[in-house]
Design a protein around this motif. Structure first.
Motif, PDB file in Angstrom:
ATOM      1  N   PRO A 152      71.650  41.056  61.755  1.00 32.04           N
ATOM      2  CA  PRO A 152      72.950  41.291  62.394  1.00 32.04           C
ATOM      3  C   PRO A 152      73.317  42.768  62.422  1.00 32.04           C
ATOM      4  N   ASP A 153      74.365  43.087  63.186  1.00 33.96           N
ATOM      5  CA  ASP A 153      74.804  44.484  63.281  1.00 33.96           C
ATOM      6  C   ASP A 153      75.798  44.860  62.195  1.00 33.96           C
ATOM      7  N   ILE A 154      76.026  43.970  61.252  1.00 32.80           N
ATOM      8  CA  ILE A 154      76.815  44.277  60.058  1.00 32.80           C
ATOM      9  C   ILE A 154      75.892  44.144  58.852  1.00 32.80           C
ATOM     10  N   LEU A 155      75.679  45.243  58.149  1.00 35.70           N
ATOM     11  CA  LEU A 155      74.810  45.272  56.975  1.00 35.70           C
ATOM     12  C   LEU A 155      75.695  45.335  55.741  1.00 35.70           C
ATOM     13  N   GLU A 156      75.524  44.411  54.833  1.00 33.87           N
ATOM     14  CA  GLU A 156      76.393  44.307  53.669  1.00 33.87           C
ATOM     15  C   GLU A 156      75.697  44.809  52.415  1.00 33.87           C
ATOM     16  N   ALA A 157      76.357  45.715  51.709  1.00 31.50           N
ATOM     17  CA  ALA A 157      75.865  46.212  50.420  1.00 31.50           C
ATOM     18  C   ALA A 157      77.019  46.915  49.723  1.00 31.50           C
ATOM     19  N   PRO A 158      77.275  46.607  48.464  1.00 33.40           N
ATOM     20  CA  PRO A 158      78.405  47.237  47.763  1.00 33.40           C
ATOM     21  C   PRO A 158      78.261  48.747  47.707  1.00 33.40           C
ATOM     22  N   ARG A 159      79.376  49.436  47.877  1.00 37.70           N
ATOM     23  CA  ARG A 159      79.394  50.887  47.735  1.00 37.70           C
ATOM     24  C   ARG A 159      78.988  51.282  46.321  1.00 37.70           C
ATOM     25  N   ILE A 160      78.412  52.450  46.163  1.00 38.07           N
ATOM     26  CA  ILE A 160      78.068  52.996  44.848  1.00 38.07           C
ATOM     27  C   ILE A 160      79.232  53.846  44.379  1.00 38.07           C
ATOM     28  N   THR A 161      79.825  53.470  43.264  1.00 35.19           N
ATOM     29  CA  THR A 161      81.056  54.124  42.811  1.00 35.19           C
ATOM     30  C   THR A 161      80.822  55.209  41.772  1.00 35.19           C
ATOM     31  N   LYS A 162      79.700  55.179  41.085  1.00 34.45           N
ATOM     32  CA  LYS A 162      79.420  56.187  40.069  1.00 34.45           C
ATOM     33  C   LYS A 162      78.027  56.749  40.310  1.00 34.45           C
ATOM     34  N   GLY A 163      77.975  57.802  41.080  1.00 33.24           N
ATOM     35  CA  GLY A 163      76.689  58.393  41.406  1.00 33.24           C
ATOM     36  C   GLY A 163      76.899  59.667  42.181  1.00 33.24           C
ATOM     37  N   TYR A 164      75.865  60.069  42.884  1.00 33.69           N
ATOM     38  CA  TYR A 164      75.948  61.257  43.727  1.00 33.69           C
ATOM     39  C   TYR A 164      76.989  61.007  44.821  1.00 33.69           C
ATOM     40  N   PRO A 165      77.805  61.992  45.194  1.00 32.34           N
ATOM     41  CA  PRO A 165      78.790  61.782  46.257  1.00 32.34           C
ATOM     42  C   PRO A 165      78.145  61.285  47.550  1.00 32.34           C
ATOM     43  N   THR A 166      78.760  60.276  48.153  1.00 34.58           N
ATOM     44  CA  THR A 166      78.313  59.616  49.393  1.00 34.58           C
ATOM     45  C   THR A 166      76.952  58.939  49.235  1.00 34.58           C
ATOM     46  N   GLU A 167      76.532  58.635  48.009  1.00 32.30           N
ATOM     47  CA  GLU A 167      75.240  57.986  47.785  1.00 32.30           C
ATOM     48  C   GLU A 167      75.207  56.606  48.455  1.00 32.30           C
ATOM     49  N   LYS A 168      74.070  56.291  49.090  1.00 31.26           N
ATOM     50  CA  LYS A 168      73.884  55.018  49.767  1.00 31.26           C
ATOM     51  C   LYS A 168      73.059  54.077  48.897  1.00 31.26           C
ATOM     52  N   PRO A 169      73.397  52.792  48.884  1.00 31.29           N
ATOM     53  CA  PRO A 169      72.491  51.827  48.248  1.00 31.29           C
ATOM     54  C   PRO A 169      71.188  51.783  49.034  1.00 31.29           C
ATOM     55  N   THR A 170      70.069  51.708  48.345  1.00 35.57           N
ATOM     56  CA  THR A 170      68.777  51.801  49.026  1.00 35.57           C
ATOM     57  C   THR A 170      68.539  50.632  49.984  1.00 35.57           C
ATOM     58  N   SER A 171      69.249  49.536  49.808  1.00 34.73           N
ATOM     59  CA  SER A 171      69.035  48.385  50.688  1.00 34.73           C
ATOM     60  C   SER A 171      69.411  48.688  52.137  1.00 34.73           C
ATOM     61  N   ILE A 172      70.346  49.623  52.345  1.00 36.84           N
ATOM     62  CA  ILE A 172      70.754  49.946  53.714  1.00 36.84           C
ATOM     63  C   ILE A 172      69.654  50.709  54.459  1.00 36.84           C
TER      64      ILE A 172
END
Length: 236
Positions: A152-172
């Motif tokens: 789908p065009d919506i990819l779901e993954a929780p934001r990373i709250t404690k890490g490098y600024p604007t860090e992306k979860p690797t699943s995205i």
């Protein structure tokens, strides 16, 4: 930079993204996935909606320099050049930046398909309808079929709250990499930040070429990738 006959699994460079892209051979990259520190981040930081970026004393911060909107034409031109034909380009951005970036990328030759939505599952800070998503602009050079038309065009993954600024979860980035490349192909990220795209690329059996102007970024990415591939070095 000549394409290596047997390229290592990762090449990291410290420097300006566009300057680095200009050193890469034309038609050398299989997918480009990147998240520039776009100009509107400064607005969010100034009003306190991006708390991890609040170290700024003027127009940048302790972690990275803002990439001004006026440089997008250069970025898109070089990205188009280094991409092979019939390949994809993914640009992370917010809604404000989308309206600026889309026509510039089209002027460089890219076909715009649609914005993908990264649903971060939890709301962030803000004032008017607090945001829980980020956009990923999906562009194409030539024509290429996605690996799985059922995504789908919506990819779901929780934001990373404690890490490098604007860090992306690797699943995205992992989803994007699997959709647009095959094993052994080259994934490029000229604004690699903490290296989430690099981790996803190596984990999925791809080659990673990454760059960032920030030494913090380079060291963090090197540390993460060295857990997967020994002796990753930094040039530039």
């Amino acid at each position: 930079m000549a394409t290596p006959t047997n390229p290592p699994q990762a090449i990291l460079n410290q420097g300006d993204a566009i300057t680095w892209l200009r050193t890469l051979p034309s038609s050398s990259v299989d997918v480009l996935i990147t998240d520039p520190p776009y100009e509107s981040l400064e607005k969010h930081r100034a009003v306190g909606t991006t708390t991890r970026l609040k170290h700024s004393k003027s127009s940048s911060n302790d972690w990275f320099s803002i990439f001004p909107n006026k440089r997008f034409p250069e970025l898109f031109s070089e990205s188009y050049r280094v991409l092979k034909n019939n390949r994809h380009f993914y640009l992370f951005c917010d809604a404000e930046t989308m309206f600026i970036a889309k026509p510039m990328a089209e002027s460089a030759g890219f076909k715009f398909w649609k914005p993908l939505v990264w649903d971060k599952k939890y709301i962030g800070m803000g004032y008017h309808y607090r945001s829980r998503y980020e956009l990923i602009l999906f562009f194409e050079k030539g024509k290429r079929r996605l690996s799985n038309l059922g995504i789908p065009d919506i990819l779901e993954a929780p934001r990373i709250t404690k890490g490098y600024p604007t860090e992306k979860p690797t699943s995205i980035p992992s989803t994007l990499i699997k959709q647009s490349t095959a094993s052994g192909e080259i994934v490029c990220d000229p604004f690699m930040g903490s290296g989430s795209t690099g981790v996803a690329a190596i984990s999925e059996g791809r080659v990673f070429w990454g760059c960032d102007i920030s030494l913090n970024s380079l060291l963090e990415t090197q540390k993460r990738l060295n857990l997967l591939v020994p002796s990753i070095t930094i040039s530039g």
